[in-house]
Motif scaffolding. Structure first.
Motif, PDB file in Angstrom:
ATOM      1  N   ASN A   1       0.867  -1.175   0.000  1.00  0.00           N
ATOM      2  CA  ASN A   1       0.000   0.000   0.000  1.00  0.00           C
ATOM      3  C   ASN A   1       0.905   1.227   0.000  1.00  0.00           C
TER       4      ASN A   1
ATOM      5  N   THR B   1       0.525   4.457  -0.054  1.00  0.00           N
ATOM      6  CA  THR B   1       0.263   5.575   0.873  1.00  0.00           C
ATOM      7  C   THR B   1       0.773   5.231   2.268  1.00  0.00           C
ATOM      8  N   GLN B   2       0.480   3.998   2.708  1.00  0.00           N
ATOM      9  CA  GLN B   2       0.952   3.590   4.039  1.00  0.00           C
ATOM     10  C   GLN B   2       2.474   3.547   4.101  1.00  0.00           C
TER      11      GLN B   2
ATOM     12  N   ALA C   1       4.628   5.184   2.281  1.00  0.00           N
ATOM     13  CA  ALA C   1       5.194   6.539   2.230  1.00  0.00           C
ATOM     14  C   ALA C   1       5.099   7.208   3.601  1.00  0.00           C
ATOM     15  N   ASN C   2       3.960   7.037   4.283  1.00  0.00           N
ATOM     16  CA  ASN C   2       3.815   7.629   5.626  1.00  0.00           C
ATOM     17  C   ASN C   2       4.817   7.027   6.593  1.00  0.00           C
ATOM     18  N   PHE C   3       4.908   5.706   6.543  1.00  0.00           N
ATOM     19  CA  PHE C   3       5.801   5.007   7.470  1.00  0.00           C
ATOM     20  C   PHE C   3       7.259   5.388   7.193  1.00  0.00           C
TER      21      PHE C   3
ATOM     22  N   ASP D   1      -4.482   4.365  -6.065  1.00  0.00           N
ATOM     23  CA  ASP D   1      -5.079   4.184  -4.726  1.00  0.00           C
ATOM     24  C   ASP D   1      -6.338   3.327  -4.768  1.00  0.00           C
TER      25      ASP D   1
ATOM     26  N   GLY E   1       8.406   8.106   5.972  1.00  0.00           N
ATOM     27  CA  GLY E   1       8.652   9.462   6.461  1.00  0.00           C
ATOM     28  C   GLY E   1       8.998   9.448   7.940  1.00  0.00           C
ATOM     29  N   ARG E   2       8.336   8.546   8.697  1.00  0.00           N
ATOM     30  CA  ARG E   2       8.575   8.513  10.147  1.00  0.00           C
ATOM     31  C   ARG E   2       9.880   7.814  10.506  1.00  0.00           C
ATOM     32  N   CYS E   3      10.300   6.855   9.675  1.00  0.00           N
ATOM     33  CA  CYS E   3      11.513   6.128  10.091  1.00  0.00           C
ATOM     34  C   CYS E   3      12.742   6.497   9.267  1.00  0.00           C
TER      35      CYS E   3
END
Ligand code: FAD
Length: 307
Positions: free
Chosen positions: A216, A218-219, A221-223, A243, A225-227
């Motif tokens: 996924n 989007t998921q 990319a978000n993850f 999507d 960014g955090r790590c």
């Protein structure tokens, strides 16, 4: 070009080994999916399968149950992840003892993310192990022979520079680590540069690339960014507009991951760790492309077609 490269994967499969990472399921439905995934991937004979562990011991029971079931119901070799956030040394040592008593001989030693989430300042437990290196030492003292630790091709977000990051990896080796598994990455040059840096620092253990098939975008990319993992523009471009089109998304994800893995094979990499997200299809397809086949599949391939 691609046809030529793909056609020689089965020969290469003999010298490639893979491992798979699962997370402990939270619900009965998720548990059923994990076992379906496990059964699908088991015939690929991974060198081990690892089960993640929540920071602060939040998944202690579930991780133990999953590892125990793998030991009892499959021929797979489990590796238990362990974190040391928010736990005293005694508590962590007790968990190690429980896994060892169960028959676990492989661990993945991690510090874990701060209790307040990725990016918050990390506060070690006053009586706890401060980081992955100290945890590797604890495992080594208990006689654990196979200790994996983390490595970060783009450096850990808390490392001010690569020298600090590699120093930490060196401390892990000095404390008994036998293998590093990397955070996921999408630029193979980052991985190669990191391995070179480690070798220059006298670190010779395997540094196994961690491959995350993009289930996924989007998921992921978000993850990422955090790590602290970089998502290149070309990757965003490939998944752009998908999507609401899961079928095409999955086909593109398989192509992207295969491209990455095949390029690493070309660069001489022989060990791969897959973040499966408890799903089999993408990982199974990528393994097939690098010549990792289920036994029955190989036997079928060797059977001459009926005249
Ligand atoms: P460490 O390598 O111990 O430390 C990370 C960085 O912090 C160091 O590079 C250094 O810059 C700095 N640092 C640490 N200690 C010191 C010190 N004493 N002095 C100066 N600097 C210091 N998380 C989970 O919760 N559960 C899991 O099962 C899990 N599995 C993972 C598997 C893999 C293969 C990877 C790559 C990550 C996994 N993670 C997991 C995520 C991991 O817990 C986080 O990335 C966490 O932020 C760092 O843990 P670590 O062991 O890599 O930390």
């Amino acid at each position: 070009m691609n046809q030529f490269r793909f056609s020689r994967r089965p020969d290469i499969g003999d010298r490639i080994s893979v491992s798979f990472e699962f997370f402990p399921p939270k619900t009965d439905k998720m548990e059923a999916r994990l076992w379906e995934t496990t059964k699908r991937l088991e015939p690929l004979q991974p060198s081990f399968v690892s089960v993640t562990y929540g920071a602060g011991g939040s998944t202690r029971e579930r991780t133990a149950r999953t590892v125990e079931r793998i030991l009892k119901e499959t021929d797979l070799v489990p590796a238990a992840h362990l974190t040391c956030v928010d736990a005293s040394r005694d508590e962590v040592d007790e968990v190690i003892g429980e896994f060892v008593a169960m028959g676990v001989r492989r661990f993945v030693a991690l510090r874990g993310d701060p209790a307040d989430g990725v990016g918050a300042a990390y506060q070690p437990h006053p009586q706890g192990y401060a980081n992955g290196a100290e945890l590797a030492g604890a495992l080594s003292r208990q006689g654990v022979p196979d200790i994996s630790v983390s490595a970060y091709p783009e450096k850990h977000p808390e490392s001010p520079d690569f020298a600090t990051d590699i120093d930490m990896l060196k401390r892990k080796v000095d404390n008994g680590a036998t293998r590093a598994i990397t955070q996921f990455f999408f630029d193979n040059d980052d991985y190669e540069r990191y391995v070179e840096r480690a070798r220059r620092a006298g670190i010779y253990m395997p540094i196994v690339p961690g491959i995350l098939p993009v289930h996924n975008f989007t998921q992921v990319a978000n993850f990422a960014g955090r790590c602290g993992a970089h998502v290149p523009d070309w990757l965003a471009e490939r998944f752009d507009g998908l999507d609401n089109d899961p079928q095409t998304h999955e086909l593109v994800a398989a192509a992207v991951a295969a491209e990455q893995v095949l390029d690493l094979v070309e660069r001489g990499v022989t060990d791969f760790h897959f973040y499966t997200m408890n799903r089999a299809s993408l990982v199974f397809a990528i393994c097939h492309m690098i010549g990792i086949r289920a036994e029955t599949e190989e036997a079928d391939a060797e059977t001459p077609a009926a005249a």
